[in-house]
Design an enzyme around this catalytic site. Structure first.
Site, PDB file in Angstrom:
ATOM      1  CG  ASP A 159      -2.052  -1.036   1.080  1.00 14.59           C
ATOM      2  OD1 ASP A 159      -2.303  -1.495  -0.052  1.00 14.59           O
ATOM      3  OD2 ASP A 159      -2.665  -1.382   2.109  1.00 14.59           O
ATOM      4  CB  ALA A 163      -4.006   7.815  22.205  1.00 17.08           C
TER       5      ALA A 163
END
Length: 290
Positions: A73, A211
């Site tokens: 990718d 996060a």
């Protein structure tokens, strides 16, 4: 079809027989032109008497009827960045690991040759993101097929990203960063950060915190016509701006604008490989015990 431009990475030592089969098969009917670094690598791998060694290389803008990305990718994103804003379709051939953007694995080299030469493939337009910002050191092609991310850099301190949608204040995200992903990129970094998967044809972006300090900060899906403004703040002097993995430092307090790019990337898909197939086979969608 007259010309195919070829991009690739230099980690394919174990693939020499398949690479030879692929390029010799294509070169019988079309002209191949290679990215210089990949051409040099293949010449060393396949030999100076190979078909590849006798092919041309391209520099600058690519003029071809089709582009091949041989690798994973990351190689595909590199090819997409080089091709845009030209409408040249890109076919990914997976010689790496996951290869989510690929149309087929290199192991199907002979079938790939037949499909290309007989025009047995589908071209799907994929939306891209465009990044802008007054006075900021952005790359010459500030476009992303997968995602744009603001991330903390070389510090344990959180960063704050103030987000506005079409001029209206959305939230101040505190944490490790913030991702804005396209439908194509919804299966990449955004997914690993807890974002949803979008079908490639969806006209939406995903805003995914990385996060987050607050559990109320969840991923958000917005219209692809939305203009997203992000202002980054940090105790550190700089944070990292990543555009499809191309990272550059940005000064704290800088503002970027993310919007739909004025062009698309045309991605090649083979009839026998669909979005649903990729979910099941590459992401193990619905597999028992996973």
């Amino acid at each position: 079809m007259n010309t195919i431009a070829v991009f690739g990475n230099t980690y394919q030592d174990g693939c020499a027989p398949l690479l030879r089969q692929l390029f010799e098969g294509l070169n019988r009917r079309v002209s191949l032109t290679f990215e210089p670094e990949y051409h040099a690598y293949l010449t060393g791998l396949l030999g100076s008497d190979s078909v590849v060694a006798r092919c041309s290389t391209f520099h600058g803008a690519v003029e071809a009827d089709l582009a091949l990305s041989v690798g994973g990718d990351g190689t595909f994103l590199h090819a997409a960045n080089h091709i845009c804003p030209a409408p040249t379709p890109i076919m990914g051939i997976n010689a790496g690991h996951l290869g989510y953007l690929s149309a087929a694995p290199l192991a199907e080299a002979q079938q790939i040759v037949d499909d290309i030469l007989r025009n047995r493939y589908i071209v799907e337009p994929r939306a891209m993101l465009a990044v802008s910002g007054d006075g900021l050191p952005l790359p010459a092609r500030p476009y992303a097929l997968n995602e744009v991310a603001l991330l903390r850099q070389d510090t344990a301190s959180m960063i704050t990203v103030d987000a506005r949608l079409d001029g209206e204040q959305l939230a101040s995200y505190q944490g490790d960063g913030l991702i804005v992903a396209t439908p194509t990129g919804s299966t990449a970094y955004s997914l690993s950060a807890g974002g949803p998967i979008l079908a490639p044809s969806a006209q939406s972006w995903v805003i995914t915190p990385v996060a987050p300090h607050s559990l109320t900060m969840r991923p958000l899906v917005v219209s692809a016509d939305t203009r997203i403004e992000l202002t980054m703040r940090s105790r550190s002097a700089t944070v990292s701006l990543s555009i499809d993995g191309r990272s550059l430092p940005m000064r704290s307090g800088s503002t970027i604008t993310i919007a739909r790019a004025p062009h698309v990337i045309n991605v090649v898909r083979l009839h026998r490989h669909t979005f649903i197939d990729a979910l099941r086979q590459k992401l193990l969608w619905g597999a028992a015990g996973v």
